[in-house]
Design a protein around this motif. Sequence first.
Motif, PDB file in Angstrom:
ATOM      1  N   GLY A  15       0.785  -1.211   0.000  1.00 19.73           N
ATOM      2  CA  GLY A  15       0.000   0.000   0.000  1.00 19.73           C
ATOM      3  C   GLY A  15       0.824   1.271   0.000  1.00 19.73           C
ATOM      4  N   LYS A  16       2.032   1.190   0.550  1.00 17.59           N
ATOM      5  CA  LYS A  16       2.752   2.430   0.791  1.00 17.59           C
ATOM      6  C   LYS A  16       4.026   2.468  -0.037  1.00 17.59           C
ATOM      7  N   GLY A  17       4.388   3.652  -0.479  1.00 20.60           N
ATOM      8  CA  GLY A  17       5.590   3.808  -1.286  1.00 20.60           C
ATOM      9  C   GLY A  17       6.841   3.934  -0.438  1.00 20.60           C
ATOM     10  N   GLY A  18       7.972   3.675  -1.068  1.00 20.07           N
ATOM     11  CA  GLY A  18       9.253   3.899  -0.404  1.00 20.07           C
ATOM     12  C   GLY A  18       9.582   2.949   0.724  1.00 20.07           C
ATOM     13  N   ILE A 145       2.286 -11.031  -3.516  1.00 19.09           N
ATOM     14  CA  ILE A 145       3.000 -10.762  -2.273  1.00 19.09           C
ATOM     15  C   ILE A 145       2.772  -9.313  -1.874  1.00 19.09           C
ATOM     16  N   ILE A 146       2.516  -9.109  -0.607  1.00 20.64           N
ATOM     17  CA  ILE A 146       2.343  -7.743  -0.147  1.00 20.64           C
ATOM     18  C   ILE A 146       3.418  -7.457   0.891  1.00 20.64           C
ATOM     19  N   MET A 147       4.018  -6.280   0.764  1.00 19.72           N
ATOM     20  CA  MET A 147       5.095  -5.957   1.677  1.00 19.72           C
ATOM     21  C   MET A 147       4.688  -4.782   2.555  1.00 19.72           C
ATOM     22  N   MET A 148       5.128  -4.837   3.821  1.00 21.90           N
ATOM     23  CA  MET A 148       4.875  -3.680   4.674  1.00 21.90           C
ATOM     24  C   MET A 148       6.049  -3.461   5.611  1.00 21.90           C
ATOM     25  N   VAL A 149       6.083  -2.299   6.210  1.00 21.46           N
ATOM     26  CA  VAL A 149       7.089  -2.016   7.231  1.00 21.46           C
ATOM     27  C   VAL A 149       6.360  -1.827   8.548  1.00 21.46           C
ATOM     28  N   PRO A 150       7.040  -2.046   9.669  1.00 22.84           N
ATOM     29  CA  PRO A 150       6.346  -1.967  10.964  1.00 22.84           C
ATOM     30  C   PRO A 150       6.025  -0.538  11.376  1.00 22.84           C
ATOM     31  N   THR A 153       1.160   3.577   9.459  1.00 21.57           N
ATOM     32  CA  THR A 153       0.670   3.954   8.129  1.00 21.57           C
ATOM     33  C   THR A 153       0.736   2.778   7.166  1.00 21.57           C
ATOM     34  N   SER A 154       1.834   2.063   7.256  1.00 18.54           N
ATOM     35  CA  SER A 154       2.017   0.953   6.330  1.00 18.54           C
ATOM     36  C   SER A 154       1.069  -0.192   6.648  1.00 18.54           C
ATOM     37  N   VAL A 155       0.860  -0.439   7.948  1.00 21.08           N
ATOM     38  CA  VAL A 155      -0.061  -1.515   8.341  1.00 21.08           C
ATOM     39  C   VAL A 155      -1.465  -1.197   7.826  1.00 21.08           C
ATOM     40  N   ARG A 160      -5.873  -2.108   3.597  1.00 19.76           N
ATOM     41  CA  ARG A 160      -6.626  -1.485   2.511  1.00 19.76           C
ATOM     42  C   ARG A 160      -6.347  -2.220   1.206  1.00 19.76           C
ATOM     43  N   PHE A 161      -5.092  -2.528   0.999  1.00 25.93           N
ATOM     44  CA  PHE A 161      -4.698  -3.237  -0.213  1.00 25.93           C
ATOM     45  C   PHE A 161      -5.361  -4.613  -0.273  1.00 25.93           C
ATOM     46  N   LEU A 162      -5.290  -5.331   0.838  1.00 23.30           N
ATOM     47  CA  LEU A 162      -5.846  -6.686   0.870  1.00 23.30           C
ATOM     48  C   LEU A 162      -7.340  -6.673   0.606  1.00 23.30           C
ATOM     49  N   LYS A 163      -8.025  -5.736   1.246  1.00 15.77           N
ATOM     50  CA  LYS A 163      -9.469  -5.632   1.039  1.00 15.77           C
ATOM     51  C   LYS A 163      -9.769  -5.308  -0.415  1.00 15.77           C
ATOM     52  N   GLY A 164      -9.031  -4.348  -0.958  1.00 24.22           N
ATOM     53  CA  GLY A 164      -9.252  -3.943  -2.347  1.00 24.22           C
ATOM     54  C   GLY A 164      -9.071  -5.119  -3.290  1.00 24.22           C
ATOM     55  N   ALA A 165      -7.992  -5.858  -3.081  1.00 26.70           N
ATOM     56  CA  ALA A 165      -7.711  -6.997  -3.951  1.00 26.70           C
ATOM     57  C   ALA A 165      -8.794  -8.057  -3.806  1.00 26.70           C
TER      58      ALA A 165
END
Lengths: 306, 228
Positions: A15-18, A145-150, A153-155, A160-165
């Motif tokens: 969901g989040k950039g960078g 695969i979905i990536m996040m940082v701890p 905002t990222s969580v 949001r991404f998972l629901k959208g998909a």
Amino acid sequence: MTTQKARQIWALGGGKGGIGKSMVVGGMGIHIAQLGKKVILADTDLGGANLHTCLGLPLPKVTLDDFIKRRVEKLEDVVCETNCDNLGLISGAQEFLAAANPKHAQKIRLLKKLQSLDIDYLILDLGSGTSFNILDFFLISDNGIIMMVPEPTSVENTYRFLKGAFYRRLRRVTIYREIRELIELALDQKNIRGIKTPRDLVEEIERMDKKLGRILSEEAFKFRPKLIINQVRMDKDIELGFSVKNICSQYLGIQLDYLGYIYYDDCVWQSVRKKKHPILEYPDSKASVGIKMVANNLLQNQQFRL
Amino acid sequence: MEKFLQRNYYQILDVDFRASKIQIKRAFEIAKETYGSDSLAAHSIMSPEKGRRFLSKIMEAYRILIDDDSRRLYDQYLVKTSQEFVGSSEVGLETASPNGQLLPDDTPPSKDPLPPFVRASQLSGTGAEKKTEGDDTLAKEGRYDGPELRRIREEKGIGIRTIAEKTKINITTLKFIEENNFKLLPAPFYVKNFLVQYCRCIELDPEKVTESYMKFYALYKEGKKLFK
């Protein structure tokens, strides 16, 4: 029986950039190529295609854009060589943003060609966000695969991404207008029916029509995205993966596989500065070891365990 | 959300029916961390109040499952009340009173012989050697167990590998299903889902098959207890 190719498509989004998606895609690609598999990395990041920089390559002469605009007829012609054996790169379209939404027909043509590449693994770097283009690439892959940082905002964006998909996937498998309307409704978080999660949605549909509800809950069960946590700094961050997995299955009704974590590591930005990939520059660093672990778990189709 | 409160304790803790104490403890720790007040994982997705409700249910589940005695009673209760496992009792199961209460400790164990498909070898460590009679064809009137499914599949010339590829179900799991290896199969919920997909591939009616198969699964659990 029809096709004998053991090709697999992986797609990495978030969901989040960078947060280091391109870095991890590059690392996984190099690692698998080093194991002797034929790999192509494709940068489908609409906004900021920079996978080539992660691999230490100059701006490629041909990009995905040339293929989409039919300046080049064969997809193979936009595959650039990299510094590693067995590893090819399809660079992201530099002007893709102007053409922001490729037409449906263009997208289908691209997907078909991507699927017919004669290689072992195709890894897509999806870039951030939850636009339909990104979700569609995510959903056609064998391993989304979905990536996040701890970070909060990222969580948040991960859910949001998972629901959208998930909703997009359900939407594609149903032809019933009522269901589609219900899905539209569910996308609005303040909807009157009180549908807050995919699980609520499936239960609501089950109430309306038992048989349809069952078909959808099977569909839900087949949707198995994977999770990677990047930039881990302490043990609690590793545990976060289990927690997110728990919430996904208990609350959202989405079965998530936890692939593993990658440590935050100063050597990463050091090598980015040098325009080299850490997995080549510092193969034994914490970050590189993490990338390899995650890639191996994917190759062996297993989850991370403590 | 409402259904969460109706799920059984194993589902609430997200553990398998065969989970060891260590696994239960670990699952509880994760859940505590997940739904606690300063949880990073929960903060953006559920209200603190909802989290507290989850947590109290999780505590309840843990208290029951971590203690051997209460867990055994709870297991009995689950088998006896679960309508989806135990349908009509034509295979010699005593009809249970489905009033949803924990059974007293001195419930007399059923004296019925084990049904034929619960093989002694599957009841690990019991040394039971009950002979079974009439262990022939099961599928006469729509009764499907593992070997029967396998027979049908082979008859139709469909390889197990093909099914694994189509359904993405692990091939070992598929084999366990076909071997009636209930001991190593996951929780009923998953087995049911696998069965439906399996049936699609070999063109059987998923509804009939799951109903029948899950009965066997339930009977195995019941039978296991008789030996304890």
